[in-house]
Design a protein around this motif. Structure first.
Motif: not given
Length: 323
Positions: A36, A40, A210, A213
């Protein structure tokens, strides 16, 4: 067990909990970073903290009234939030370039930066003990990174320099945040300040994160992410509670072992999870440097007591008697 003994035991256990949490954090973050992006991860950590701290404040009816008539605190709160957000993202970004052990050693510059900032901007005293501790800390860092200077390290020199520069930025931003928080404690509690920062930062990172993810994570990765999110609350909660039973100087001295714990945990973790974690190869000088970093941190925290005029006088007497 006497009351004082119970107080000391609780203070020690809580301070050790904080040190262990902070010692494990870069290892967990390094593993999650492989799956990741840093924005995030930071967003999840801030959101998690904002929700749980907010629930606690709501239950105690302590949600701060930020938009009351007295709005002079909004600016320092915003500044503190920006710099802590930068600290989180810079710390994470450094892990792309340096191992967890190196990152944990480098972040020891942060308290030193805060100390210097307090002396320059808040006009606080800079004692003999703190001066000696700062010098020992710098010497320890130089020795710890001796392999980088001699080209005998498995860590690429360009990666090390980039990681060092990024972590220097993380240390500076943390020091600015800490100094701002110190001033705001006159108006808000520590939890109120942190809640505002968590909310601001989670909103700040949302556009560049995001969250989806996480859908590709297996159960081990999810547990690691949850640990990273919970780490801040557990560590800071234990830290705040330890101050109720122990003086801040003793707590700080225990927290100074955090870099050594990271080195220890990385060595152990590599034995069980070599596919996820690779411990840094250190020579004898690096281990001596790590010890000096810890000693320097302890001296910075307890220097006023250890190097007091009375103790120095006693030492001189002892040396004279031996002669």
């Amino acid at each position: 067990m006497t009351s004082d003994s119970q107080q000391n035991t609780k203070g020690l256990l809580l301070a050790l909990t904080t040190a262990i949490m902070w010692g494990l954090l870069p290892l967990a973050l390094g593993s999650v970073l492989q799956l990741m992006d840093s924005y995030t991860i930071t967003w999840y950590r801030f959101l998690f903290a904002a929700v749980l701290v907010g629930i606690g404040l709501k239950n105690k009816n302590q949600i701060p009234a930020l938009f009351s008539k007295d709005k002079r605190w909004l600016k320092p709160l915003a500044i503190a939030a920006v710099f802590l957000s930068l600290n989180y993202i810079l710390y994470l970004s450094s892990l792309y370039f340096v191992p967890a052990e190196t990152a944990q050693m480098l972040i020891q510059m942060a308290p030193l930066m805060m100390l210097l900032g307090s002396v320059i901007f808040l006009k606080e005293a800079f004692s003999r003990g703190q001066m000696v501790g700062s010098v020992v800390l710098v010497i320890g860092l130089v020795l710890f990174f001796n392999q980088q200077f001699s080209n005998s390290s498995t860590l690429d020199r360009d990666d090390f320099i980039m990681g060092f520069v990024i972590m220097l930025g993380a240390s500076v931003t943390w020091a600015i945040y800490a100094i701002m928080q110190k001033q705001m404690l006159k108006r808000f509690t520590a939890n109120q300040i942190m809640w505002v920062i968590y909310v601001f930062s989670s909103l700040f990172f949302l556009p560049v994160s995001s969250p989806a993810q996480v859908s590709s994570f297996d159960w081990i990765a999810i547990l690691l992410l949850v640990f990273c999110c919970a780490n801040t609350l557990i560590a800071y909660g234990s830290f705040a509670k330890s101050l109720e039973f122990w003086p801040a100087s003793k707590v700080s001295a225990v927290l100074a072992i955090t870099p050594l714990l990271t080195v220890f945990f990385a060595t152990i973790a590599q034995q069980f999870f070599p596919q996820f974690i690779s411990a840094q190869e250190l020579n004898t000088l690096a281990y001596i440097g790590a010890m000096l970093v810890v000693a320097g941190s302890v001296l910075t925290a307890l220097g006023n007591k250890i190097l007091s005029k009375q103790n120095i006088a006693k030492l001189k007497v002892c040396l004279t008697l031996k002669k």
